[in-house]
Design a protein around this motif. Sequence first.
Motif, PDB file in Angstrom:
ATOM      1  N   ALA A 272      26.484  33.262  48.487  1.00 29.98           N
ATOM      2  CA  ALA A 272      27.213  33.451  50.030  1.00 29.98           C
ATOM      3  C   ALA A 272      28.697  33.273  49.241  1.00 29.98           C
ATOM      4  O   ALA A 272      29.246  34.158  50.542  1.00 29.98           O
ATOM      5  CB  ALA A 272      26.543  32.563  51.068  1.00 29.98           C
ATOM      6  N   PHE A 273      29.282  32.621  49.712  1.00 27.40           N
ATOM      7  CA  PHE A 273      30.703  32.333  49.533  1.00 27.40           C
ATOM      8  C   PHE A 273      30.938  33.505  48.818  1.00 27.40           C
ATOM      9  O   PHE A 273      32.056  34.437  48.765  1.00 27.40           O
ATOM     10  CB  PHE A 273      31.107  31.421  48.856  1.00 27.40           C
ATOM     11  CG  PHE A 273      32.642  31.009  48.344  1.00 27.40           C
ATOM     12  CD1 PHE A 273      34.161  31.596  49.223  1.00 27.40           C
ATOM     13  CD2 PHE A 273      32.851  31.147  46.980  1.00 27.40           C
ATOM     14  CE1 PHE A 273      34.875  31.215  48.965  1.00 27.40           C
ATOM     15  CE2 PHE A 273      34.073  30.890  46.668  1.00 27.40           C
ATOM     16  CZ  PHE A 273      35.369  30.862  47.276  1.00 27.40           C
TER      17      PHE A 273
ATOM     18  N   HIS B   6      33.559  39.248  47.926  1.00 27.27           N
ATOM     19  CA  HIS B   6      33.565  40.814  47.793  1.00 27.27           C
ATOM     20  C   HIS B   6      33.854  40.988  48.526  1.00 27.27           C
ATOM     21  O   HIS B   6      34.290  42.586  48.466  1.00 27.27           O
ATOM     22  CB  HIS B   6      32.248  40.449  47.391  1.00 27.27           C
ATOM     23  CG  HIS B   6      32.123  40.073  45.224  1.00 27.27           C
ATOM     24  ND1 HIS B   6      30.848  40.514  45.139  1.00 27.27           N
ATOM     25  CD2 HIS B   6      32.904  39.589  44.975  1.00 27.27           C
ATOM     26  CE1 HIS B   6      31.309  39.715  42.941  1.00 27.27           C
ATOM     27  NE2 HIS B   6      32.919  39.250  43.597  1.00 27.27           N
ATOM     28  N   GLN B   7      32.783  40.894  49.798  1.00 25.45           N
ATOM     29  CA  GLN B   7      33.647  41.586  50.959  1.00 25.45           C
ATOM     30  C   GLN B   7      35.180  41.884  51.444  1.00 25.45           C
ATOM     31  O   GLN B   7      35.268  42.289  52.302  1.00 25.45           O
ATOM     32  CB  GLN B   7      32.252  41.647  52.559  1.00 25.45           C
ATOM     33  CG  GLN B   7      30.907  41.519  51.284  1.00 25.45           C
ATOM     34  CD  GLN B   7      30.004  41.153  52.917  1.00 25.45           C
ATOM     35  OE1 GLN B   7      29.601  41.157  53.952  1.00 25.45           O
ATOM     36  NE2 GLN B   7      28.833  40.452  52.468  1.00 25.45           N
ATOM     37  N   ALA B   8      35.476  40.979  51.446  1.00 19.04           N
ATOM     38  CA  ALA B   8      36.533  41.385  51.921  1.00 19.04           C
ATOM     39  C   ALA B   8      38.319  41.133  50.563  1.00 19.04           C
ATOM     40  O   ALA B   8      39.302  41.017  50.744  1.00 19.04           O
ATOM     41  CB  ALA B   8      37.446  39.208  52.214  1.00 19.04           C
ATOM     42  N   ASP B   9      37.528  41.952  49.445  1.00 17.64           N
ATOM     43  CA  ASP B   9      37.793  42.821  48.251  1.00 17.64           C
ATOM     44  C   ASP B   9      38.432  41.894  47.545  1.00 17.64           C
ATOM     45  O   ASP B   9      39.561  41.747  47.285  1.00 17.64           O
ATOM     46  CB  ASP B   9      38.589  44.277  49.238  1.00 17.64           C
ATOM     47  CG  ASP B   9      38.408  44.872  49.182  1.00 17.64           C
ATOM     48  OD1 ASP B   9      36.873  45.350  48.272  1.00 17.64           O
ATOM     49  OD2 ASP B   9      38.544  46.056  49.783  1.00 17.64           O
ATOM     50  N   ILE B  10      38.277  40.588  46.625  1.00 17.14           N
ATOM     51  CA  ILE B  10      38.517  39.288  46.937  1.00 17.14           C
ATOM     52  C   ILE B  10      36.948  39.292  45.718  1.00 17.14           C
ATOM     53  O   ILE B  10      36.267  39.268  45.526  1.00 17.14           O
ATOM     54  CB  ILE B  10      38.511  37.783  47.552  1.00 17.14           C
ATOM     55  CG1 ILE B  10      39.895  38.282  48.558  1.00 17.14           C
ATOM     56  CG2 ILE B  10      39.036  36.620  46.236  1.00 17.14           C
ATOM     57  CD1 ILE B  10      40.518  36.782  49.202  1.00 17.14           C
ATOM     58  N   GLY B  11      37.882  38.805  44.627  1.00 17.64           N
ATOM     59  CA  GLY B  11      37.203  38.790  42.682  1.00 17.64           C
ATOM     60  C   GLY B  11      37.188  37.573  43.045  1.00 17.64           C
ATOM     61  O   GLY B  11      38.121  36.815  42.582  1.00 17.64           O
ATOM     62  N   VAL B  12      36.099  36.898  42.442  1.00 17.43           N
ATOM     63  CA  VAL B  12      35.710  35.712  41.967  1.00 17.43           C
ATOM     64  C   VAL B  12      35.742  35.281  40.132  1.00 17.43           C
ATOM     65  O   VAL B  12      34.678  35.694  39.493  1.00 17.43           O
ATOM     66  CB  VAL B  12      34.784  35.376  42.561  1.00 17.43           C
ATOM     67  CG1 VAL B  12      35.024  33.642  42.258  1.00 17.43           C
ATOM     68  CG2 VAL B  12      34.742  35.403  44.101  1.00 17.43           C
TER      69      VAL B  12
ATOM     70  N   ASP C 165      27.277  43.099  49.162  1.00 14.01           N
ATOM     71  CA  ASP C 165      28.942  43.461  48.385  1.00 14.01           C
ATOM     72  C   ASP C 165      28.657  44.861  46.765  1.00 14.01           C
ATOM     73  O   ASP C 165      29.255  45.059  46.186  1.00 14.01           O
ATOM     74  CB  ASP C 165      29.304  42.085  47.196  1.00 14.01           C
ATOM     75  CG  ASP C 165      28.309  41.713  45.815  1.00 14.01           C
ATOM     76  OD1 ASP C 165      26.822  42.580  46.083  1.00 14.01           O
ATOM     77  OD2 ASP C 165      28.513  41.140  45.263  1.00 14.01           O
ATOM     78  N   GLN C 166      27.992  45.838  47.223  1.00  9.78           N
ATOM     79  CA  GLN C 166      27.612  46.958  46.926  1.00  9.78           C
ATOM     80  C   GLN C 166      28.824  47.625  46.271  1.00  9.78           C
ATOM     81  O   GLN C 166      28.699  47.627  45.208  1.00  9.78           O
ATOM     82  CB  GLN C 166      26.819  47.995  47.105  1.00  9.78           C
ATOM     83  CG  GLN C 166      25.369  47.229  47.064  1.00  9.78           C
ATOM     84  CD  GLN C 166      25.051  46.177  47.967  1.00  9.78           C
ATOM     85  OE1 GLN C 166      25.876  45.809  48.960  1.00  9.78           O
ATOM     86  NE2 GLN C 166      23.439  45.592  48.078  1.00  9.78           N
ATOM     87  N   ALA C 167      29.580  47.796  47.168  1.00  9.98           N
ATOM     88  CA  ALA C 167      31.291  48.478  47.107  1.00  9.98           C
ATOM     89  C   ALA C 167      31.749  48.417  46.157  1.00  9.98           C
ATOM     90  O   ALA C 167      32.143  48.100  45.409  1.00  9.98           O
ATOM     91  CB  ALA C 167      31.092  48.516  48.873  1.00  9.98           C
ATOM     92  N   TRP C 168      31.633  46.564  46.183  1.00 11.67           N
ATOM     93  CA  TRP C 168      32.897  45.977  45.518  1.00 11.67           C
ATOM     94  C   TRP C 168      32.705  45.730  44.362  1.00 11.67           C
ATOM     95  O   TRP C 168      32.976  46.572  43.278  1.00 11.67           O
ATOM     96  CB  TRP C 168      32.843  44.362  45.723  1.00 11.67           C
ATOM     97  CG  TRP C 168      33.842  43.189  44.545  1.00 11.67           C
ATOM     98  CD1 TRP C 168      32.789  42.960  43.490  1.00 11.67           C
ATOM     99  CD2 TRP C 168      34.647  43.657  44.619  1.00 11.67           C
ATOM    100  NE1 TRP C 168      33.765  42.333  43.325  1.00 11.67           N
ATOM    101  CE2 TRP C 168      34.813  42.807  42.886  1.00 11.67           C
ATOM    102  CE3 TRP C 168      35.863  43.816  45.298  1.00 11.67           C
ATOM    103  CZ2 TRP C 168      36.342  42.073  42.831  1.00 11.67           C
ATOM    104  CZ3 TRP C 168      36.896  43.306  44.597  1.00 11.67           C
ATOM    105  CH2 TRP C 168      37.613  42.914  43.759  1.00 11.67           C
TER     106      TRP C 168
END
Length: 735
Positions: free
Chosen positions: A331-332, A337-343, A238-241
């Motif tokens: 992993a979730f 993050h890879q889907a551009d969703i923050g947690v 998730d480095q890009a995120w």
Amino acid sequence: MSLPLSQPAYDDSLLPGESNIDALVRGEHADPFAVLGPHDDGEGTVVRVYLPHAVAVDLLARDSQAKLADMQASRVPGLFVCRLAEAQPYLLRIRWAQGEQLTEDPYSFAPLLGEMDLYLFAEGNHRDLGRCFGAQCLSVDGVAGVRFAVWAPNARRVSVVGPFNGWDGRRHPMRLRHPAGVWEIFIPRLAPGEVYKYEVLGPHGILPLKADPVALATETPPNTASMVAAPLAHPWRDQAWMERRTARQAANAPMAIYELHVGSWRREEGGALPSWRQLTERLIPYVKEMGYTHVELLPIMEHPFGGSWGYQPLSQFAPSARYGRREDFAAFIDACHQADIGVILDWVPAHFPTDTHGLGRFDGTALYEYDHPFEGFHQDWDTFIYNLGRTEVHGFMIASALHWLREFHVDGLRVDAVASMLYRDYSRKDGEWIPNRHGGRENLEAIDFLRHLNEVVKAEAPGAMMIAEESTAWPGVSKPAAEGGLGFDYKWNMGWMHDTLKYMAEDPIHRTYHHDRMTFGLIYAFSERFILPISHDEVVHGKRSLIDKMPGDRWQKFANLRAYLAFMWSMPGKKLLFMGCEFGQWREWSHDHELDWYLLNYDDHQGVQQLVRDLNRLYRHERALHQQDCVPEGFQWLIGDDRHNSVFSWLRWSGKGEPLLVVANFTPVVRHGYRIGVPSGGNWQEALNSDAECYGGSNVGNAGGVVADELASHGQPFSLNLKLPPLGVLIMRPA
């Protein structure tokens, strides 16, 4: 070459002395390392082991496993002794009634916790307790095992117990590290997956077995033991995120948060709880398709009672085993993050439950909590209150926050029940609370903690955000601590939520008398950086679901709901909506059941869902709806006083001066020829109409757009002649 074997028999000189023997047998020895293991007696090395129920013990060379000695059973059952000519690494071959065990002697290892670790813990500044205390898998002198460390300064003895020692507290009593009050022991050959607890001998006797306060994993409830976990070995992608995160969560960025309870969003076949892997496959595509920027999870830290929804956690470092392994949780988050969703995680530093295996009276004294019930017991929730004025507790909670942010790449923490932390008299009657040292009602220790927490997070987890659930008028919640604030990034706007929901619950014919409820929030809207929350708390305990709060027949309920959501999305402030509200669930939320997804078979429910999807798209696309959420330049009233018609209108402005017009009609009457001023001429298009047919509305509107007249109105040089839909909101932009 093997050293000479020990004497075939022991003499009393090899025994540790009657007082030591009695203490070992009773399980009350405060310093077992002074008695057990290898000790130089001037004539060689005396080795003692105390293994209740063992049949026989041999001493073997660690490298060659050649026999060094037959350890002799003493007159004390379970106590075996021998003397070696010289000290050397050894193994124990233990014969039990059920079989043979080969292991290193835990009491042959020197202290492992570093002095700096103990010093930082004692002063409340250890930032990495999750990798230091609790059960840590490591190798010592080439021997793999688990080092246990736990804080219990007032205990007379602490032991690690589990299936590996028959839950016998006499087998593995720990070493006390003065003056920190931390107990430690390295147990060779234990591996991830072992369950364990601590047996604590308090000042007044044996306590119920305690779970590990810094456990990284736990058994699945209702079981309550802690579990040894290997270091997290997730390969993050998730480095890009992470590189973009600071900008994605800034005050000028769009933030639309989907709040959910993991266990009841969508169940598996037969009603089983979902796993993190299943949520990865189903939740992430749904959130992405709905256009949300973030998910916020009700607390997923391990908690004994599911009915607390996670708000009474006992394991501040362990994700709940209900949903899978900690690796699956990582992993979730990575997939989000890879889907551009923050947690965002809900996190609870205010209080903890009274379960006997938990933190309460952990070493027989009030350790994590205040001692006096006027300070340490929360009457509303039947919980203990953290004593954040104690340096070790202060540091423990800061380390917990950092654990989630750094170990799991979590993007923010929503801090629960901040109001209860700030005030010593919170929900207490006169005479039931203790003033602070100045005689006031503020909890100075908690205030210091919150400020320190937010400063540390900014330094140690750059880009992560801290959100306060704070329901009072405490000033400066989202202002920097250096300026006298608490240092949060955002605050939930509870006042806006209560006022607007009360207005919406009124029959439209009565709304004229409650007009100010919709405008009052703008008086203070820019005093903090706000999130507008329609949260889980508003759809439980008899408060009714969001759609069921709305007055009128079925059509009017849906129209009111759509208008309210459009009103919310076009007001200043970031957005939060609890699961199920996005499609108009009728039933109050229950943690025991999944959402009523079957409702999406009906057009009106589909319409609400489509509206939320389009609101999120518009909110993200139109800079005027988010860029100046937290500054007064982003909002301008046009009509705030038309209480007779229950009409409101305002402009939202981007940082570059791009306007959006919002008009809300909260009566079921179509308003014809309603003139509203606008800042520019030309065609103004309907960017969104909550009454559109595709949302289940009556399709009243302005044929997609209106040309502005050169007629000044409401302080603007031009104006629009509009048809206002019933119980509808229009959002318009210049073409």
